[in-house]
Design an enzyme around this catalytic site. Structure first.
Site, PDB file in Angstrom:
ATOM      1  N   GLU B  46       0.872  -1.162   0.000  1.00  0.00           N
ATOM      2  CA  GLU B  46       0.000   0.000   0.000  1.00  0.00           C
ATOM      3  C   GLU B  46       0.915   1.218   0.000  1.00  0.00           C
ATOM      4  O   GLU B  46       1.724   1.394   0.911  1.00  0.00           O
ATOM      5  CB  GLU B  46      -0.895  -0.026   1.246  1.00  0.00           C
ATOM      6  CG  GLU B  46      -2.051   0.946   1.163  1.00  0.00           C
ATOM      7  CD  GLU B  46      -2.879   0.984   2.457  1.00  0.00           C
ATOM      8  OE1 GLU B  46      -3.015  -0.068   3.122  1.00  0.00           O
ATOM      9  OE2 GLU B  46      -3.344   2.077   2.798  1.00  0.00           O
ATOM     10  N   ASP B  57      -5.274   9.933   9.391  1.00  0.00           N
ATOM     11  CA  ASP B  57      -3.948   9.499   9.809  1.00  0.00           C
ATOM     12  C   ASP B  57      -3.504  10.120  11.130  1.00  0.00           C
ATOM     13  O   ASP B  57      -3.722  11.303  11.377  1.00  0.00           O
ATOM     14  CB  ASP B  57      -2.924   9.821   8.720  1.00  0.00           C
ATOM     15  CG  ASP B  57      -3.065   8.881   7.535  1.00  0.00           C
ATOM     16  OD1 ASP B  57      -3.044   7.663   7.768  1.00  0.00           O
ATOM     17  OD2 ASP B  57      -3.226   9.369   6.410  1.00  0.00           O
TER      18      ASP B  57
END
Lengths: 393, 254
Positions: B46, B57
């Site tokens: 990824e 995040d």
């Protein structure tokens, strides 16, 4: 969308091509819950009563409309000010927060979180949390905690926890990011009390509805003053909640609607369509789609985007948006203070600055103008003193 | 069926998938780091495209994004890098919607596909808004991976999982990326997904240690490990150090 100019967004939460709900899957159920609760509450007379009563008994509403006679004589206009600076906590921010605090209680949640730039929304949120017995955490960019240190202390006095945000530009946009990240971890018992007409659906619509009390009151007050449809309705715009609130009372009439942005944060003039903070709107960004940092003398307008309904109103031409520079803003703040005895917030001074600049130009002599005096300047006087002293050196 | 899903279904018959995440451009040697992850036994990669405002995040990947942006990383530089290395495992690109929206959805999908990527993950685009990106990705054959969260109600799990291509990304907890303890809600989320689809289901978000990975792999098809490995790259630019850190995750899954 409904027929009114500022009606309900469509099913997807869009105003034209702007709006929507761009949030992580984890937050989709929470946004749906807020939407469902808001639709039910806003249709419930008991909720509306409690909202109105709280704004009156606790918030000091209705706020007056003041004819600004000496400023009018100076500019050759007929200027009226909707006095949100006289509302409890010193700005229009409380309107939205009371609505969302009542909604939080109705959803059975015990805690609210919020982002804040200048600190006005943070103070208002902390105030409503205290009033309704909710726990409260406010995210504030570290730069802003310095610029607005007194507001940090106010929030703490009100029992809130203030979390300085040290990521990115350390201002309002980063505070929103951090609040959204926090919300993911605690949606079950926590409501995110977004402070402007931005974010994912239903926030832009819901916040505008809560703020429309400004326009509803002003519309009746202007009628009483014999000016039912002022030629211009002017408000400053960061995310755009005070502007949306006052525009809502006049959008279906002939008044020209004017939003005034900080030059360094003017998403309408310098932005491009993009996705940030849950919405598709106009955003300041670079050639690669990275969000750029807004720069303004006023922490409350230091935001690289704008509420999606404003992007829509700009696209249809129903409202127009203009930037003003920091120097014009300081001059306008001094002028209003000296000739009217009202020290406006730096954000609010943007609206005055545009009017001063455009009197006799974009705004013909003799025009009637309603300005939303969105907040008082107490929070800014130390900063303004420093700026003026700097000039004197 | 997308090429990504074909590959991941074939893989499922062999072993649990180890899918490490790395931010494109976060270090000058990021492509060497990707190869180190392959050497450590990654089944797919990824690769993040940095965005200025990464709302899903935590601090580690935020820092990686800041470094990548400071180094001038763009969708074009990441695409070029991936294309040059001809990585032997499927590459799935993770970014935020504005990055591809700004370039133009069709241009972005073609660019990533031509670079060799087989799928994308856009964590700020839920099912209701994913249509335009899926349409743009269909031509070049890019799979659009969707996430299921612990908060996703059962009826919605069926709709989101049914629309996810390549694999279904099961979020192990109500959190953004970053360190966490234990395996969170992963088992419940995977069970809900398995009840409605046989698309490979990978668990991510807060899989911080090989022990977490091993426990999680008991009941899913693969695990995604991000912050725990990204942190190694933030600390040291040496690909061998990253490979050393990644191997125990591989071992835990076998």
């Amino acid at each position: 969308m409904s027929d009114a100019v500022m009606g309900r967004p469509d099913e997807s939460g869009r105003f034209g091509e702007f709006g929507g709900r761009f949030v992580p899957e984890a937050l989709v159920p929470a946004c749906l819950e807020v939407e469902e609760a808001f639709v039910a509450a806003w249709g419930d007379p008991a909720f509306r009563d409690e909202f109105q009563r709280t704004l009156q008994e606790f918030g000091g509403r209705p706020t007056p409309v003041t004819p600004l006679d000496r400023l009018s004589a100076r500019l050759g206009l007929r200027v009226y000010a909707k006095r949100e600076d006289l509302a409890h906590t010193g700005s229009h921010k409380l309107n939205n927060v009371v609505g969302q605090a009542l909604l939080t209680r109705r959803m059975g949640k015990r805690r609210i979180i919020a982002e804040t730039g200048a600190g006005q929304h943070g103070v208002a949120t902390a105030t409503a949390a205290a009033r309704f017995g909710l726990a409260c955490t406010v995210f504030m960019g570290e730069v802003d905690t310095v610029r607005q240190a007194l507001n940090v202390f106010r929030m703490e006095l009100l029992g809130a926890t203030v979390v300085p945000v040290r990521t990115g530009s350390r201002t309002l946009k980063d505070a929103v990011n951090e609040a959204l990240r926090e919300w993911v971890t605690c949606v079950e018992d926590t409501h995110y009390c977004l402070g402007s007409v931005m974010g994912p659906h239903p926030f832009p619509w819901m916040v505008r509805e809560f703020q429309s009390v400004i326009g509803t009151e002003a519309s009746a007050q202007m009628r009483d003053l014999g000016v039912p449809a002022p030629d211009f309705v002017v408000a400053c715009v960061g995310g755009g909640s005070n502007a949306a609130g006052i525009f809502a009372g006049f959008a279906d009439g002939p008044s020209r609607l004017i939003g005034v942005e900080a030059r360094g944060g003017s998403a309408i003039v310098y932005g491009a369509p993009g996705i940030l903070h849950g919405m598709r709107s106009l955003l300041l960004q670079d050639d690669h789609g990275q969000i750029t940092e807004a720069e303004s003398i006023s922490a409350g307008l230091d935001y690289p985007g704008i509420g999606p309904e404003h992007a829509y109103l700009a696209s249809t031409g129903r409202a127009q948006y203009y930037p003003v520079g920091d120097e014009e803003v300081i001059d306008a703040l001094r002028l209003l203070s000296e000739v009217e005895g009202i020290i406006p917030a730096l954000e609010t001074a943007h609206a005055i600055a545009w009017l001063v600049r455009e009197a006799g130009r974009e705004v013909p002599r003799g025009s009637s103008v309603l300005v939303n005096l969105s907040g008082r300047g107490d929070k800014d006087v130390a900063q303004v003193r420093d700026i003026l002293r700097g000039e004197g050196d | 069926m997308t090429e990504l899903e074909r590959r991941l279904r074939a893989l499922r018959d062999q072993r649990r998938a180890f899918v490490p995440y790395l931010m494109g451009g976060m270090s000058p040697r990021w492509l060497d780091h990707l190869e180190a992850l392959v050497a450590a036994g990654a089944d797919a990669l990824e690769v993040g495209l940095p965005f200025s405002d990464p709302m899903m995040d935590g601090p580690v990947i935020q820092e990686a994004a800041l470094r990548a942006l400071a180094a001038g990383t763009t969708i074009e530089t990441v695409a070029t890098g991936i294309a040059e290395r001809h990585l032997p495992v499927p590459v799935v690109v993770m970014t935020y919607y504005n990055v591809v929206h700004h370039l133009g959805l069709e241009r972005a999908a073609s660019l990533l596909s031509e670079a060799g990527a087989l799928g994308t993950i856009l964590p700020d685009v839920p099912l209701e808004e994913i249509g335009p990106w899926k349409d743009a990705s269909a031509g070049p054959g890019l799979a659009t991976v969707l996430l299921i969260a612990p908060s996703t109600p059962p009826a919605r799990v069926a709709r989101v999982a049914g629309a996810s291509e390549g694999f279904v990304y099961a979020a192990a907890r109500m959190a953004v990326t970053g360190h966490a303890e234990g395996t969170g809600d992963a088992q419940r989320v995977v069970r809900a997904i398995r009840a409605v689809t046989d698309t490979p289901t990978y668990v991510g978000i807060g899989i911080s240690t090989p022990a977490h990975a091993a426990a999680t792999a008991e009941w899913c098809d693969g695990v995604i490990v991000g912050s725990a490995l990204v942190e190694r790259v933030l600390e040291s630019d040496d690909p061998a150090a990253l490979e050393h850190a990644a191997r125990p995750f591989r071992a835990a899954l076998d």
